[in-house]
Design an enzyme around this catalytic site. Structure first.
Site, PDB file in Angstrom:
ATOM      1  NE  ARG A 175      -3.033  -0.439   3.459  1.00 25.16           N
ATOM      2  CZ  ARG A 175      -3.393  -1.364   4.331  1.00 25.16           C
ATOM      3  NH1 ARG A 175      -3.944  -2.469   3.904  1.00 25.16           N
ATOM      4  NH2 ARG A 175      -3.226  -1.191   5.613  1.00 25.16           N
ATOM      5  NE  ARG A 179       4.786   9.117  -4.361  1.00 23.84           N
ATOM      6  CZ  ARG A 179       4.032   9.455  -3.326  1.00 23.84           C
ATOM      7  NH1 ARG A 179       4.531  10.193  -2.350  1.00 23.84           N
ATOM      8  NH2 ARG A 179       2.777   9.079  -3.260  1.00 23.84           N
ATOM      9  NE  ARG A 251      -2.737  -5.912  16.447  1.00 23.01           N
ATOM     10  CZ  ARG A 251      -2.031  -6.273  17.531  1.00 23.01           C
ATOM     11  NH1 ARG A 251      -2.193  -7.474  18.078  1.00 23.01           N
ATOM     12  NH2 ARG A 251      -1.175  -5.423  18.059  1.00 23.01           N
ATOM     13  NE  ARG A 281      -2.473   5.940  13.030  1.00 22.79           N
ATOM     14  CZ  ARG A 281      -3.110   5.681  11.899  1.00 22.79           C
ATOM     15  NH1 ARG A 281      -2.575   6.012  10.743  1.00 22.79           N
ATOM     16  NH2 ARG A 281      -4.277   5.069  11.897  1.00 22.79           N
ATOM     17  CD  GLU A 302      -4.113   4.854  15.598  1.00 25.26           C
ATOM     18  OE1 GLU A 302      -4.271   6.050  15.247  1.00 25.26           O
ATOM     19  OE2 GLU A 302      -4.150   3.913  14.796  1.00 25.26           O
ATOM     20  CE1 TYR A 350      -7.685  -0.487   7.074  1.00 26.38           C
ATOM     21  CE2 TYR A 350      -7.475  -0.083   4.731  1.00 26.38           C
ATOM     22  CZ  TYR A 350      -7.491   0.375   6.027  1.00 26.38           C
ATOM     23  OH  TYR A 350      -7.325   1.721   6.274  1.00 26.38           O
ATOM     24  CG  ASP A 352      -8.424   2.732   1.812  1.00 23.42           C
ATOM     25  OD1 ASP A 352      -8.279   2.942   3.037  1.00 23.42           O
ATOM     26  OD2 ASP A 352      -7.466   2.559   1.038  1.00 23.42           O
TER      27      ASP A 352
HETATM   28  P1  FAD Z   1     -18.136   0.405   9.709  1.00 28.66           P
HETATM   29  O1  FAD Z   1     -17.747   1.822   9.567  1.00 28.66           O
HETATM   30  O2  FAD Z   1     -17.382  -0.438  10.672  1.00 28.66           O
HETATM   31  O3  FAD Z   1     -19.696   0.354  10.066  1.00 28.66           O
HETATM   32  C1  FAD Z   1     -20.330  -0.807  10.543  1.00 28.66           C
HETATM   33  C2  FAD Z   1     -21.414  -0.373  11.512  1.00 28.66           C
HETATM   34  O4  FAD Z   1     -22.170  -1.532  11.889  1.00 28.66           O
HETATM   35  C3  FAD Z   1     -20.864   0.229  12.804  1.00 28.66           C
HETATM   36  O5  FAD Z   1     -21.428   1.500  13.021  1.00 28.66           O
HETATM   37  C4  FAD Z   1     -21.281  -0.766  13.878  1.00 28.66           C
HETATM   38  O6  FAD Z   1     -21.623  -0.128  15.108  1.00 28.66           O
HETATM   39  C5  FAD Z   1     -22.506  -1.419  13.252  1.00 28.66           C
HETATM   40  N1  FAD Z   1     -22.785  -2.766  13.762  1.00 28.66           N
HETATM   41  C6  FAD Z   1     -21.914  -3.800  13.833  1.00 28.66           C
HETATM   42  N2  FAD Z   1     -22.540  -4.887  14.339  1.00 28.66           N
HETATM   43  C7  FAD Z   1     -23.814  -4.519  14.607  1.00 28.66           C
HETATM   44  C8  FAD Z   1     -24.937  -5.210  15.148  1.00 28.66           C
HETATM   45  N3  FAD Z   1     -24.885  -6.494  15.506  1.00 28.66           N
HETATM   46  N4  FAD Z   1     -26.091  -4.521  15.310  1.00 28.66           N
HETATM   47  C9  FAD Z   1     -26.183  -3.211  14.931  1.00 28.66           C
HETATM   48  N5  FAD Z   1     -25.139  -2.519  14.409  1.00 28.66           N
HETATM   49  C10 FAD Z   1     -23.972  -3.161  14.237  1.00 28.66           C
HETATM   50  N6  FAD Z   1     -10.435   4.605   4.802  1.00 28.66           N
HETATM   51  C11 FAD Z   1     -10.012   5.578   3.951  1.00 28.66           C
HETATM   52  O7  FAD Z   1     -10.478   5.649   2.811  1.00 28.66           O
HETATM   53  N7  FAD Z   1      -9.072   6.499   4.354  1.00 28.66           N
HETATM   54  C12 FAD Z   1      -8.526   6.484   5.603  1.00 28.66           C
HETATM   55  O8  FAD Z   1      -7.682   7.330   5.924  1.00 28.66           O
HETATM   56  C13 FAD Z   1      -8.957   5.469   6.515  1.00 28.66           C
HETATM   57  N8  FAD Z   1      -8.428   5.410   7.744  1.00 28.66           N
HETATM   58  C14 FAD Z   1      -8.826   4.419   8.586  1.00 28.66           C
HETATM   59  C15 FAD Z   1      -8.245   4.375   9.857  1.00 28.66           C
HETATM   60  C16 FAD Z   1      -8.607   3.376  10.734  1.00 28.66           C
HETATM   61  C17 FAD Z   1      -7.984   3.355  12.102  1.00 28.66           C
HETATM   62  C18 FAD Z   1      -9.541   2.383  10.327  1.00 28.66           C
HETATM   63  C19 FAD Z   1      -9.913   1.264  11.240  1.00 28.66           C
HETATM   64  C20 FAD Z   1     -10.140   2.433   9.083  1.00 28.66           C
HETATM   65  C21 FAD Z   1      -9.791   3.447   8.197  1.00 28.66           C
HETATM   66  N9  FAD Z   1     -10.374   3.556   6.929  1.00 28.66           N
HETATM   67  C22 FAD Z   1      -9.943   4.529   6.066  1.00 28.66           C
HETATM   68  C23 FAD Z   1     -11.425   2.605   6.487  1.00 28.66           C
HETATM   69  C24 FAD Z   1     -12.868   3.067   6.812  1.00 28.66           C
HETATM   70  O9  FAD Z   1     -13.021   3.211   8.218  1.00 28.66           O
HETATM   71  C25 FAD Z   1     -13.857   2.031   6.250  1.00 28.66           C
HETATM   72  O10 FAD Z   1     -13.745   2.016   4.839  1.00 28.66           O
HETATM   73  C26 FAD Z   1     -15.324   2.281   6.569  1.00 28.66           C
HETATM   74  O11 FAD Z   1     -15.531   2.602   7.911  1.00 28.66           O
HETATM   75  C27 FAD Z   1     -16.130   1.040   6.234  1.00 28.66           C
HETATM   76  O12 FAD Z   1     -17.507   1.269   6.432  1.00 28.66           O
HETATM   77  P2  FAD Z   1     -18.496   0.080   6.834  1.00 28.66           P
HETATM   78  O13 FAD Z   1     -19.853   0.679   6.841  1.00 28.66           O
HETATM   79  O14 FAD Z   1     -18.255  -1.102   5.974  1.00 28.66           O
HETATM   80  O15 FAD Z   1     -18.045  -0.358   8.304  1.00 28.66           O
HETATM   81  N1  UDP Z   2       3.775   0.966   8.181  1.00 27.22           N
HETATM   82  C1  UDP Z   2       4.986   1.002   8.828  1.00 27.22           C
HETATM   83  N2  UDP Z   2       5.483   2.207   9.250  1.00 27.22           N
HETATM   84  C2  UDP Z   2       4.820   3.359   9.063  1.00 27.22           C
HETATM   85  C3  UDP Z   2       3.579   3.322   8.391  1.00 27.22           C
HETATM   86  C4  UDP Z   2       3.084   2.110   7.965  1.00 27.22           C
HETATM   87  O1  UDP Z   2       5.605  -0.030   9.046  1.00 27.22           O
HETATM   88  O2  UDP Z   2       5.304   4.427   9.488  1.00 27.22           O
HETATM   89  C5  UDP Z   2       3.269  -0.362   7.748  1.00 27.22           C
HETATM   90  C6  UDP Z   2       2.283  -0.952   8.777  1.00 27.22           C
HETATM   91  O3  UDP Z   2       2.484  -2.345   8.817  1.00 27.22           O
HETATM   92  C7  UDP Z   2       0.940  -0.627   8.176  1.00 27.22           C
HETATM   93  C8  UDP Z   2       1.235  -0.726   6.674  1.00 27.22           C
HETATM   94  O4  UDP Z   2       2.572  -0.239   6.524  1.00 27.22           O
HETATM   95  O5  UDP Z   2      -0.060  -1.543   8.580  1.00 27.22           O
HETATM   96  C9  UDP Z   2       0.292   0.068   5.786  1.00 27.22           C
HETATM   97  O6  UDP Z   2       0.352   1.435   6.148  1.00 27.22           O
HETATM   98  P1  UDP Z   2      -0.897   2.371   6.096  1.00 27.22           P
HETATM   99  O7  UDP Z   2      -0.472   3.742   6.399  1.00 27.22           O
HETATM  100  O8  UDP Z   2      -1.636   2.098   4.831  1.00 27.22           O
HETATM  101  O9  UDP Z   2      -1.717   1.824   7.352  1.00 27.22           O
HETATM  102  P2  UDP Z   2      -3.230   2.043   7.826  1.00 27.22           P
HETATM  103  O10 UDP Z   2      -3.811   3.191   7.048  1.00 27.22           O
HETATM  104  O11 UDP Z   2      -3.842   0.736   7.524  1.00 27.22           O
HETATM  105  O12 UDP Z   2      -3.112   2.304   9.288  1.00 27.22           O
END
Ligand code: FAD
Ligand code: UDP
Length: 385
Positions: A175, A179, A251, A281, A302, A350, A352
């Site tokens: 991912r 560069r 996780r 981070r 975090e 996972y 986005d």
């Molecule tokens: P979710 O957002 O998880 O929604 C599922 C919902 O279902 C939740 O509200 C939950 O409460 C509900 N639910 C679950 N079980 C039940 C149940 N039994 N009854 C009723 N409700 C329930 N994407 C990006 O594009 N850019 C980013 O920078 C980015 N950063 C991220 C950073 C982190 C730390 C994480 C974890 C994800 C990140 N993502 C990012 C991904 C993004 O969060 C997801 O693409 C998005 O949230 C997925 O939406 P979803 O609706 O599938 O799931």
């Molecule tokens: N990663 C790392 N060092 C960093 C940033 C990312 O080793 O400073 C690794 C880590 O294993 C992470 C993966 O690269 O899960 C992908 O990074 P990304 O920023 O896409 O992570 P996410 O958005 O899933 O937290």
């Protein structure tokens, strides 16, 4: 008369987009979510103390090459231009990520031009004997070599995933680009931005339709499906089956909130590459809204750890063991009727945000096509395997 009654489990992006698309086609939609807010993990809210817009479940930056998805989100909210420029602290210095010419020159104390740096990394650093990298570690050794790997990736990844990078697939590191110029934009997508008033306001807009009813603080159980023509389930796949075959591993993240008067770190995301620092981070949320002005600052440290049954599942761990169990759940799901599993929890991948929206749009269209032809609706429009 509605065309039918549909239940969405989850008011995150998956449930909201599928619900909206099908409401517009004449279905009556009920959405339940166990949380007391909409938006799922994209949820944002203003911090009461500082007024800063906080990404409650971790930093979210919108980036995509999918023009239809970009047009879709812009229909529901105004996006501000935003480029994610991540820094990392390692060995007592601050470096720029993703690994770029500045990182390489600073790390090795050199002043190389692009082609010199490329030659240096490929000839003196990278392990080119690895032809087809399978693991995270092999991928890192093949493309940046041991020195950069150990400073920026090894410790961070051990903290993030709780295991050695040699046990993780190469796809996790793929991912991140390397560069040989000074471009420090974390993403390379054509469209990038941040919703001006946060993601929750955007999702509120998606849900704002007369045929959509949202019930918060309401957990799904299978008896709720009675009276609905179909269920779209964006909760955890194993949870739908009451974990009868065991639990899929995730996780989870713990966020330690602290405030600061002024500017704490000068950027939105500062990674910590070394294993000796317990957190991965620090996010300083006000830098996600550079068009706003706030004196006070709110930051999240975090920490990543294995999810226990009552924790919020964040990152699916898709190693060999989990994939075998996932296969069994997929079989079970394919025997169930009246339910389609969607989103990052329903398909244990996972995803986005842009991919989540793309899949939600495709799912709604697939449902309409199949029901129009009187065909059965599958358990998955996108296979989790
Ligand atoms: P979710 O957002 O998880 O929604 C599922 C919902 O279902 C939740 O509200 C939950 O409460 C509900 N639910 C679950 N079980 C039940 C149940 N039994 N009854 C009723 N409700 C329930 N994407 C990006 O594009 N850019 C980013 O920078 C980015 N950063 C991220 C950073 C982190 C730390 C994480 C974890 C994800 C990140 N993502 C990012 C991904 C993004 O969060 C997801 O693409 C998005 O949230 C997925 O939406 P979803 O609706 O599938 O799931
Ligand atoms: N990663 C790392 N060092 C960093 C940033 C990312 O080793 O400073 C690794 C880590 O294993 C992470 C993966 O690269 O899960 C992908 O990074 P990304 O920023 O896409 O992570 P996410 O958005 O899933 O937290």
């Amino acid at each position: 008369m509605p065309k039918g009654k549909l239940l969405m489990v989850g008011a995150g992006l998956s449930g909201a987009v599928i619900g909206r698309e099908l409401a517009e086609q004449g279905y009556e939609i009920t959405i339940v979510d166990s949380r007391d807010h909409i938006g799922g993990n994209c949820h944002t809210e203003r911090d009461a103390e500082t007024g800063v817009m906080v990404h409650v479940y971790g930093p979210h930056i919108f980036h995509t090459d999918d023009e239809e998805v970009w047009t879709y989100v812009n229909r529901y909210t105004t996006f501000q231009p935003y480029k994610n420029r991540v820094k990392t602290t390692s060995r007592g210095q601050v470096f720029s990520l993703p690994v770029n010419l500045h990182t390489i020159n600073q790390f090795f104390g050199k002043t190389m031009r692009p082609d010199e740096a490329h030659a240096f990394i490929t000839e003196e650093q990278a392990d080119t004997s690895i032809e087809d990298p399978q693991t995270f570690e092999e991928q890192a050794m093949r493309f940046v070599g041991r020195d950069l790997y150990e400073a920026f990736f090894k410790g961070y990844t051990m903290k993030q995933w709780g295991c050695h990078p040699s046990e993780l697939p190469a796809s996790i590191l793929k991912r991140l680009p390397v560069r040989f110029n000074y471009d420090d934009n974390y993403f390379f997508h054509k469209f990038q931005g941040m919703p001006e008033n946060g993601y929750t306001v955007m999702i509120e807009g998606i849900l704002d339709h007369p045929s959509i009813t949202v019930k918060l603080s309401t957990s799904f159980d299978r008896s709720m499906a009675d009276g609905f023509d179909h269920v779209f389930y964006s909760g955890p796949l194993d949870g739908y089956f009451d974990y009868e075959l065991g639990r899929l591993s995730y996780r989870t993240l713990d966020f330690e909130r602290f405030t600061y008067e002024g500017d704490y770190q000068g950027c939105a995301v500062m990674n910590y590459g070394e294993e000796s620092v317990p957190y991965t981070r620090i996010t300083e949320h006000k830098h996600f809204s550079p068009w706003e002005s706030h004196e006070g600052s709110v930051c999240y440290r975090e920490f990543s750890r294995a999810a226990e049954p009552d924790d919020i599942p964040y990152y699916p761990i898709r190693q060999i063991e989990e994939k075998a169990l996932l296969g069994e759940y997929v079989e079970l799901a394919e025997q169930a009727s009246g339910v389609t599993f969607v989103g990052r929890l329903g398909t244990y991948r996972y995803l986005d945000m842009d991919v989540t929206i793309r899949e939600a749009l495709d799912t709604a269209r697939g449902f309409l096509d199949r029901s129009g032809r009187g065909e059965a609706i599958p358990a998955f429009f996108k296979s989790p395997l």
